[in-house]
Scaffold this active site. Structure first.
Site, PDB file in Angstrom:
ATOM      1  N   CYS A 131       0.787  -1.291   0.127  1.00  0.00           N
ATOM      2  CA  CYS A 131       0.043  -0.027  -0.070  1.00  0.00           C
ATOM      3  C   CYS A 131       0.938   1.267   0.025  1.00  0.00           C
ATOM      4  CB  CYS A 131      -0.953  -0.026   1.208  1.00  0.00           C
ATOM      5  SG  CYS A 131      -2.094  -1.529   1.239  1.00  0.00           S
ATOM      6  N   HIS A 144      -3.190   6.914   2.854  1.00  0.00           N
ATOM      7  CA  HIS A 144      -3.684   5.775   2.470  1.00  0.00           C
ATOM      8  C   HIS A 144      -5.141   5.413   2.881  1.00  0.00           C
ATOM      9  CE1 HIS A 144      -3.933   1.713   0.876  1.00  0.00           C
ATOM     10  NE2 HIS A 144      -3.738   1.282   2.146  1.00  0.00           N
ATOM     11  N   ASN A 165     -10.098  -0.294   0.344  1.00  0.00           N
ATOM     12  CA  ASN A 165      -8.627  -0.058  -0.009  1.00  0.00           C
ATOM     13  C   ASN A 165      -8.212  -0.867  -1.284  1.00  0.00           C
ATOM     14  OD1 ASN A 165      -5.979  -0.345   0.474  1.00  0.00           O
ATOM     15  ND2 ASN A 165      -5.962  -1.394   2.780  1.00  0.00           N
TER      16      ASN A 165
HETATM   17  N1  COA Z   1     -18.743  -8.466   9.513  1.00  0.00           N
HETATM   18  C1  COA Z   1     -19.045  -8.597  10.604  1.00  0.00           C
HETATM   19  N2  COA Z   1     -18.239  -8.954  11.622  1.00  0.00           N
HETATM   20  C2  COA Z   1     -16.697  -9.079  11.379  1.00  0.00           C
HETATM   21  C3  COA Z   1     -16.369  -8.697  10.176  1.00  0.00           C
HETATM   22  C4  COA Z   1     -17.520  -8.684   9.004  1.00  0.00           C
HETATM   23  N3  COA Z   1     -16.771  -8.006   7.777  1.00  0.00           N
HETATM   24  N4  COA Z   1     -15.102  -8.950  10.039  1.00  0.00           N
HETATM   25  C5  COA Z   1     -14.874  -9.094  11.332  1.00  0.00           C
HETATM   26  N5  COA Z   1     -15.885  -9.457  12.185  1.00  0.00           N
HETATM   27  C6  COA Z   1     -15.964  -9.810  13.537  1.00  0.00           C
HETATM   28  C7  COA Z   1     -14.853 -10.551  14.246  1.00  0.00           C
HETATM   29  O1  COA Z   1     -15.061 -12.059  13.860  1.00  0.00           O
HETATM   30  C8  COA Z   1     -15.120 -10.300  15.514  1.00  0.00           C
HETATM   31  O2  COA Z   1     -16.027 -11.073  16.225  1.00  0.00           O
HETATM   32  P1  COA Z   1     -15.746 -11.848  17.434  1.00  0.00           P
HETATM   33  O3  COA Z   1     -15.223 -10.825  18.544  1.00  0.00           O
HETATM   34  O4  COA Z   1     -16.994 -12.523  17.696  1.00  0.00           O
HETATM   35  O5  COA Z   1     -14.643 -12.500  17.485  1.00  0.00           O
HETATM   36  C9  COA Z   1     -15.657  -8.748  15.574  1.00  0.00           C
HETATM   37  O6  COA Z   1     -15.789  -8.533  14.279  1.00  0.00           O
HETATM   38  C10 COA Z   1     -14.245  -7.866  16.011  1.00  0.00           C
HETATM   39  O7  COA Z   1     -13.302  -8.246  15.076  1.00  0.00           O
HETATM   40  P2  COA Z   1     -11.917  -7.346  15.083  1.00  0.00           P
HETATM   41  O8  COA Z   1     -11.079  -7.776  14.058  1.00  0.00           O
HETATM   42  O9  COA Z   1     -11.446  -7.202  16.574  1.00  0.00           O
HETATM   43  O10 COA Z   1     -12.512  -5.903  14.550  1.00  0.00           O
HETATM   44  P3  COA Z   1     -11.852  -4.523  14.646  1.00  0.00           P
HETATM   45  O11 COA Z   1     -12.704  -3.472  15.271  1.00  0.00           O
HETATM   46  O12 COA Z   1     -10.367  -4.642  14.866  1.00  0.00           O
HETATM   47  O13 COA Z   1     -11.935  -4.141  13.031  1.00  0.00           O
HETATM   48  C11 COA Z   1     -10.891  -4.231  11.090  1.00  0.00           C
HETATM   49  C12 COA Z   1     -11.401  -5.049  11.910  1.00  0.00           C
HETATM   50  C13 COA Z   1     -10.130  -5.401   9.816  1.00  0.00           C
HETATM   51  C14 COA Z   1     -11.772  -3.420  10.284  1.00  0.00           C
HETATM   52  C15 COA Z   1      -9.441  -3.556  11.646  1.00  0.00           C
HETATM   53  O14 COA Z   1      -8.799  -4.324  12.327  1.00  0.00           O
HETATM   54  C16 COA Z   1      -8.549  -2.742  10.832  1.00  0.00           C
HETATM   55  O15 COA Z   1      -9.229  -2.108   9.825  1.00  0.00           O
HETATM   56  N6  COA Z   1      -7.461  -3.375  10.545  1.00  0.00           N
HETATM   57  C17 COA Z   1      -6.349  -2.509   9.695  1.00  0.00           C
HETATM   58  C18 COA Z   1      -6.434  -3.200   8.362  1.00  0.00           C
HETATM   59  C19 COA Z   1      -5.815  -2.649   7.181  1.00  0.00           C
HETATM   60  O16 COA Z   1      -5.890  -1.544   7.232  1.00  0.00           O
HETATM   61  N7  COA Z   1      -5.328  -3.269   6.523  1.00  0.00           N
HETATM   62  C20 COA Z   1      -4.583  -3.058   5.406  1.00  0.00           C
HETATM   63  C21 COA Z   1      -3.463  -2.168   5.746  1.00  0.00           C
HETATM   64  S1  COA Z   1      -2.741  -1.540   4.449  1.00  0.00           S
END
Ligand code: COA
Length: 331
Positions: free
Chosen positions: A117, A258, A288
């Site tokens: 990215c 980004h 993204n």
């Molecule tokens: N829909 C519904 N629920 C979802 C889901 C979706 N698409 N994806 C994950 N969940 C659930 C998980 O299973 C988890 O459930 P549980 O508590 O029962 O296990 C819950 O939501 C929380 O998951 P978590 O991963 O802790 O959520 P979060 O608040 O951290 O958000 C992201 C997840 C991926 C949105 C966040 O971590 C993020 O943006 N990370 C950075 C990603 C990124 O930028 N990547 C590219 C870098 S260039």
């Protein structure tokens, strides 16, 4: 002479976005998710999906043609084609060579680089370095990503986040008094590679039936860990790029971060002291697009007149590797 005077300036930008829109409502029919979850956790409302027969090279070439048209440069004037992609059409040769063939830039050298990215910002630094070293006068920096080809459509933790698209810029040697790339910062930490990666399908674990069955050739991500690193790294990159340009956030007209997640964008802007009305956002419409996110946002902002000649822009990104980078640019 200052580097900025001898270095490159952005002479034109372009983008290509597939027509097909996939809304959060449609994602609800593919994985167990909800529009509400996606919007509140990420800020994404929809993303674009490239047709099966449209490749990363095809999208990159379209974006590049628009950038060349805007910069008023012909294919013969391009000395170097630099391509950032996490989704190369094939592993040999480079996607840059495939794009060179489509564009007919017969005087150019062409190569790919893999900074995920952070690719557009690494690409601007590379273009600048080639220009300062007098190896090139006119460089195409192309970021093209067919993320739909490497995302696991059965994994709700990743599939809702990514989209397809391409952005490009023509970087030309600047004359004194013109705009330019005022500062660059790049950094990596390979010890964190396995927080965001594709475990198999390369030379270490070549593609075979087991890889396909385990789906280990597709993107795996430890979301919360990546989130924390992204905020920390983007803040460091913004600080460093401003310091190297001898500027503060007050000198910045707009920031283009980004576009991974609206919460990461908010946190970075807050840390950098840049109010949200000066932050360019498109994650809601495209998700993204890896390295294509920043140049697409730059192109849209230039086209709409939000950014004009003389605008000072801080661009900052973070990605797999991990890599992170920032540039301050005067348009
Ligand atoms: N829909 C519904 N629920 C979802 C889901 C979706 N698409 N994806 C994950 N969940 C659930 C998980 O299973 C988890 O459930 P549980 O508590 O029962 O296990 C819950 O939501 C929380 O998951 P978590 O991963 O802790 O959520 P979060 O608040 O951290 O958000 C992201 C997840 C991926 C949105 C966040 O971590 C993020 O943006 N990370 C950075 C990603 C990124 O930028 N990547 C590219 C870098 S260039």
């Amino acid at each position: 002479m200052r580097v900025a005077e001898r270095g490159g300036r952005i002479a034109g930008t372009g983008r290509h976005l597939p027509d097909r829109v996939v809304t959060n409502a449609e994602m609800e029919t593919i994985v167990e998710t909800s529009d509400e979850w996606i919007r509140t956790r990420t800020g994404i409302r929809e993303r674009r999906l490239a047709p099966e027969d449209v490749s990363a090279a095809d999208m990159g070439a379209e974006a590049a043609k628009r950038a060349m048209c805007e910069a008023n440069v012909s294919g013969d004037e391009i000395d170097l084609v630099l391509v950032s992609t996490a989704t190369p059409d094939r592993l040999l040769p480079s996607t840059a060579c495939d794009i060179q063939a489509i564009l007919g830039t017969r005087n150019a050298a062409a190569y790919d680089f893999a900074s995920a990215c952070s690719g557009f910002l690494y690409g601007l630094s590379l273009a600048q370095a080639h220009i300062v070293a007098e190896q090139a006068e006119t460089v195409l920096v192309i970021c093209t990503e067919k993320m739909s080809s490497i995302v696991d459509w059965g994994d709700r933790r990743t599939s809702v986040l990514f989209g397809d698209g391409a952005g490009a810029a023509v970087v030309r040697r600047s004359d004194p008094g013109e705009g330019g790339i005022l500062s660059s910062f790049m950094k990596s930490d390979g010890t964190l590679a396995e927080l965001l990666y594709r475990p198999a399908g390369g030379a270490r674990i070549p593609m075979d039936v087991a890889v396909l069955e385990e789906r280990s050739h597709l993107v795996k991500m430890a979301g919360p860990e990546v989130f924390r690193s992204a905020v920390r790294s983007m803040c460091e990159a913004a600080d460093e790029a401003l310091r190297r340009a001898a500027m503060t956030s007050e000198d910045i007209d707009f920031m283009i971060p980004h576009q991974a997640n609206m919460r990461i964008i908010d946190a970075t802007a807050k840390y950098a002291g840049i109010p949200m009305e000066k932050v360019i956002v498109n994650v809601d419409r495209y998700g993204n697009m890896s390295s294509a996110s920043v140049p697409v946002a730059l192109d849209e902002a230039r086209e709409s007149g939000v950014l004009g000649q003389g605008s000072v822009v801080l661009m900052v990104a973070f990605g797999a590797g991990f890599t992170w980078a920032a540039n301050v640019v005067r348009l």
